[in-house]
Structure formats: C-alpha cells, structure tokens
Motif scaffolding. Structure first.
Motif, PDB file in Angstrom:
ATOM      1  N   ASN A  60       0.785  -1.444  -0.035  1.00  0.00           N
ATOM      2  CA  ASN A  60      -0.018  -0.068  -0.130  1.00  0.00           C
ATOM      3  C   ASN A  60       0.723   1.232  -0.158  1.00  0.00           C
ATOM      4  OD1 ASN A  60      -1.938   1.990   1.865  1.00  0.00           O
ATOM      5  ND2 ASN A  60      -3.088   0.315   0.166  1.00  0.00           N
ATOM      6  N   SER A  61       2.341   1.295   0.464  1.00  0.00           N
ATOM      7  CA  SER A  61       2.873   2.356   0.562  1.00  0.00           C
ATOM      8  C   SER A  61       4.486   2.100   0.706  1.00  0.00           C
ATOM      9  CB  SER A  61       2.486   3.298   1.607  1.00  0.00           C
ATOM     10  OG  SER A  61       2.923   2.781   2.842  1.00  0.00           O
ATOM     11  N   GLY A  62       5.073   2.981   0.368  1.00  0.00           N
ATOM     12  CA  GLY A  62       6.604   2.770   1.041  1.00  0.00           C
ATOM     13  C   GLY A  62       6.852   2.424   2.098  1.00  0.00           C
ATOM     14  N   ALA A  90       9.877   7.862   7.578  1.00  0.00           N
ATOM     15  CA  ALA A  90       9.387   6.576   7.493  1.00  0.00           C
ATOM     16  C   ALA A  90      10.375   5.577   7.904  1.00  0.00           C
ATOM     17  CB  ALA A  90       8.707   6.277   6.200  1.00  0.00           C
ATOM     18  N   SER A  91      11.700   5.930   7.159  1.00  0.00           N
ATOM     19  CA  SER A  91      12.818   5.242   7.335  1.00  0.00           C
ATOM     20  C   SER A  91      13.055   4.636   9.054  1.00  0.00           C
ATOM     21  CB  SER A  91      14.168   5.817   7.011  1.00  0.00           C
ATOM     22  OG  SER A  91      14.055   6.522   5.932  1.00  0.00           O
ATOM     23  N   VAL A  92      12.770   5.717   9.820  1.00  0.00           N
ATOM     24  CA  VAL A  92      13.098   5.479  11.137  1.00  0.00           C
ATOM     25  C   VAL A  92      11.759   5.236  12.020  1.00  0.00           C
ATOM     26  CG1 VAL A  92      14.103   6.704  13.239  1.00  0.00           C
ATOM     27  CG2 VAL A  92      14.679   7.492  11.137  1.00  0.00           C
ATOM     28  N   GLU A 158      17.358  -2.100   2.447  1.00  0.00           N
ATOM     29  CA  GLU A 158      17.539  -0.885   1.695  1.00  0.00           C
ATOM     30  C   GLU A 158      16.323  -0.021   1.580  1.00  0.00           C
ATOM     31  OE1 GLU A 158      19.670  -1.398  -2.147  1.00  0.00           O
ATOM     32  OE2 GLU A 158      19.020  -3.386  -1.771  1.00  0.00           O
ATOM     33  N   ASP A 159      16.297   1.350   1.952  1.00  0.00           N
ATOM     34  CA  ASP A 159      15.239   2.329   1.866  1.00  0.00           C
ATOM     35  C   ASP A 159      15.582   2.817   0.302  1.00  0.00           C
ATOM     36  OD1 ASP A 159      13.530   4.302   1.703  1.00  0.00           O
ATOM     37  OD2 ASP A 159      13.625   4.899   3.604  1.00  0.00           O
ATOM     38  N   ALA A 160      14.808   2.262  -0.614  1.00  0.00           N
ATOM     39  CA  ALA A 160      14.924   2.601  -2.117  1.00  0.00           C
ATOM     40  C   ALA A 160      13.879   3.623  -2.379  1.00  0.00           C
ATOM     41  CB  ALA A 160      15.140   1.476  -3.036  1.00  0.00           C
ATOM     42  N   THR A 187       4.670  11.791  -5.840  1.00  0.00           N
ATOM     43  CA  THR A 187       5.691  12.837  -5.988  1.00  0.00           C
ATOM     44  C   THR A 187       7.204  11.948  -6.529  1.00  0.00           C
ATOM     45  OG1 THR A 187       6.383  13.308  -3.994  1.00  0.00           O
ATOM     46  CG2 THR A 187       4.715  14.642  -4.771  1.00  0.00           C
ATOM     47  N   LYS A 188       7.088  10.619  -6.360  1.00  0.00           N
ATOM     48  CA  LYS A 188       8.408   9.907  -6.694  1.00  0.00           C
ATOM     49  C   LYS A 188       8.477   9.776  -8.015  1.00  0.00           C
ATOM     50  CE  LYS A 188       9.013   9.708  -2.411  1.00  0.00           C
ATOM     51  NZ  LYS A 188       8.876   8.751  -1.174  1.00  0.00           N
ATOM     52  N   ASN A 189       9.721   9.349  -8.340  1.00  0.00           N
ATOM     53  CA  ASN A 189       9.953   9.390  -9.979  1.00  0.00           C
ATOM     54  C   ASN A 189       8.897   8.487 -10.683  1.00  0.00           C
ATOM     55  OD1 ASN A 189      12.290  10.654  -9.123  1.00  0.00           O
ATOM     56  ND2 ASN A 189      13.418   9.795 -10.731  1.00  0.00           N
TER      57      ASN A 189
END
Ligand SMILES: *Cc1c(COP(=O)(O)O)cnc(C)c1O
Length: 379
Positions: A60-62, A90-92, A158-160, A187-189
């Motif tokens: 559902n999301s990164g 979100a990484s943390v 990896e947070d890609a 807004t991501k690529n």
C-alpha cells in the motif's frame, strides 16, 4: 515566470489516453484487488525485472514496504538498526514500530547518504542490520556498506523509496541486501494516483513472508494465519495506472538528467555546493540538491521571482519528539544538522521546460553575484 516544484498533472496530461483506457478496463473487469487480478502481479514482475531481482511484492505504500520488510527480516525488540537521521521519517518510524532501536549514523555532505565510517563506529553487539537510505536518486555507498555488513554479519535493508532503477556498476537496488523498499507516492519518480509501494528481493523466504504479511499473516491456506500481519495491498487500478507510467519512466528520468546537467554546468564556480554523483552510480535525480550557507535568503529571493524550491529535510529526525530517545553513534550527527541548515532542492521534474531551468540558473547566479561580492553589498 512561474516555476513549480512538481507538476503531477502534466504527467497525466501526457498519458491521459493510455491511463484512461487502462484504468477503465480494470473498472469494467470487476476485479479490483490482488486475488484474481492480473495488473498487480504483472506490475510486480515488471518492477522485479527492472531491478534484476526475483520477487516483487506490491503493497500500500513505501512505508508499509519498509515495515513489512523489517518484520520479514525478523527485526524486533532488543535489536539495533543503523540508519540516517537525515531522511524521511518513515525510515526510522518503521524501525521503532518493530520494537527495535534506531541508531543514527551521520551522512556524507556531498551525497547526503550514510557515511560508512560513521556506520562502522555505530556498530555494537546488538546491531542486527543497516538500513541505508538511497537519497535523492542515487545509491548510498553500497560497496562500503556491503563490505561492513559482510565483515560484521549484519543484514542490509535498503530504503529505495527515492531510488527506483538506481544502480551501482550496473547492479540495481534490491540486490545489496535482504530486500529493498520502493515507494510509488505521487511525487516519486514513478508516482501512483495516491499511495503505493513494493518490496523487491532475491530471497525466496523473505518474499513468501512479505506476501503473507500484506494479507494479515495468512499462510498458504485461506483463513489460516501464521503470524501477525497487515492489510497492505496495491489496488488493481493503481497497478494499471502505474504500468502506463512505467513505460515513460526512462524518458522522464532522461529529462530529469538533462535538467540536472544544465544545473551542474550553469551553477558551478559561483560559490554553491553542487550534488556529487558517486563513482559507478547512475543518478535518476529524484531531487537536485544544492547547499548554501545563505540558503534561506536564496530561497526567498527565488520565491520572489516565482520559483518554487523545497527543503528536504528541514530538521533531521533525531530532533523530533518521538525520536529523542533514539541512539546516536559516536561520530555524532553534525553533517546531518549542517545539511538541514544548508540544503535547497531545485525543481528538476520531467515537465519543466528548458527555458524555466535557464531562468532558475540565471536567478541563482544573480543572487550569488550580490551574495558573494564584498561585505555590505546586500544592504
Ligand atoms: C517517500 C519515502 C518513504 C515512504 O514512502 P511512502 O510511499 O510515502 O510511504 C520512505 N523513505 C523515504 C526516503 C521516502 O522518500
């Protein structure tokens, strides 16, 4: 002249016939979710192929991709995970949600990604994993990080989220550890019409576990549960929409690259720090980030000319109240703090005209001329 930071509508306008037809086909099929759908599995295969990995698990999301990957990797209470503070929250956040400790290492100010020496210094007997963030459109120092992980028997997650299609020596994200998390936030690529994400991995067990975790921890048999899970599917409509956009990702990244090259040339030698592409990396220019000690004045000046800029990220994560108890590695976080004070992200999206990029560079040069001329010149 108005220069916008993002132009999501222009992406739709470029592709509206194909998008409308793909989306309406899903609507008419009556199949809207992963079970029975074909858009999502096809999209998963396409994204896995793009990265040369075996599995893609759409969610559902990164953020969910990170959260589910952490669970599948067995990260939990008592473990320490080394990650940057100069990142999106979100990484943390997802590390803490597992019950593990986040341990912050510092960044390299030329690439904005983790500094390997700072990672090394932050390792303790409780360290279980390194979670590097591939920030702004290029990979972190994966050679050094994979070496550290191997020597010290640590996992790499990896947070890609900002690094779809990013490679080092031709090897894409998703191949450097146990798995990578991609985001399809607007807004991501590669942006969905809303939220979306994916875990990519070569590890069969991790893939199986992620597939189970995204539907409540359900095992092979329906309504039998092996673990606590989540509800985190990617809708068929989103997958169909994303597949159309995926066909343009290369072309759009090429346009970003053209703008970035223009910036790199026109802005060199005028007293700004320009972003560095690490040897062996491709750069997909999710962001074009400059540094200036007069960042706030420069930003106001550009705003007065109609040029939108952004600050990613204005305050590193370790200063926010839910994260004050996170551990900080022995090298400290002075580069992360300095990066937040000095960084300015310029518009680099694929639907900018060359004229506008030129206007941005001329406006910055105009500011710099005043800013770096003898004291008092600015008033
Ligand atoms: C966008 C982003 C995420 C989270 O992705 P969402 O799809 O917004 O949940 C995680 N990490 C980084 C570095 C991001 O930029």
């Amino acid at each position: 002249m108005k220069v916008s930071f993002y132009d999501i509508k222009a992406q739709y306008d470029e592709l509206h016939d194909e998008i409308d037809s793909a989306v309406l086909q899903v609507m008419a099929s009556g199949v809207y979710t992963i079970s029975g759908g074909k858009e999502c599995p096809t999209f998963e295969q396409e994204i896995a192929d793009l990265h040369g990995v075996k599995h893609g698990i759409a969610v559902n999301s990164g953020t969910d991709a990170l959260r589910i990957l952490l669970d599948a990797a067995g990260i939990g209470p008592g473990d320490e995970v080394i990650t940057p503070s100069f990142t999106f929250v979100a990484s943390v956040e997802t590390i803490l949600q597992t019950g593990a400790h986040a341990v912050f290492a510092d960044i390299n100010l030329e690439t904005f990604c983790l500094d390997p020496a700072s990672i090394e210094a932050a390792i303790t007997p409780r360290t279980k994993a390194i979670l590097p963030v591939h920030l702004f459109g290029q990979l972190a120092d994966v050679e050094a990080i994979t070496k550290i992980a191997k020597d010290r028997s640590l996992l790499i997650l990896e947070d890609a989220a900002q690094a779809i299609g990013c490679t080092h020596d031709g090897i894409a994200t998703g191949n450097y550890g146990i798995g990578a998390a991609l985001s399809f936030y607007v807004t991501k690529n590669l942006g969905a019409a809303g939220d979306g994400g994916m875990i990519i991995t070569n590890n069969d067990e991790i893939a199986l576990s992620c597939r189970s975790l995204r539907v409540h921890g359900m095992g092979r048999e329906r309504y039998y549960y092996d673990q606590l899970g989540f509800t985190s599917r990617l809708d068929e409509v989103q997958a169909a929409y994303l597949r159309v956009k995926l066909s343009r990702l290369d072309e759009w990244n090429r346009r970003r690259g053209r703008h970035a090259n223009h910036y790199l040339q026109a802005l060199s030698g005028i007293g700004l720090q320009l972003p560095k592409i690490s040897a062996g990396n491709n750069h997909t220019w999710h962001q074009f980030s400059i540094r200036s000690p007069q960042r706030d004045e420069l930003r106001s000046f550009l705003a007065s000319k109609g040029i939108d800029t952004m600050i990613y990220y204005p305050v590193p994560i370790h200063h926010h109240s839910p994260y004050l108890n996170c551990l900080i590695g022995p090298t400290g976080l002075s580069n992360s703090d300095q990066g937040s004070r000095e960084i300015l992200n310029l518009p680099v999206h694929p639907h900018l005209s060359d004229d506008k990029v030129q206007f941005v560079t001329e406006s910055i040069a105009e500011f710099q001329k005043k800013a770096v001329s003898p004291a008092g010149a600015r008033g």
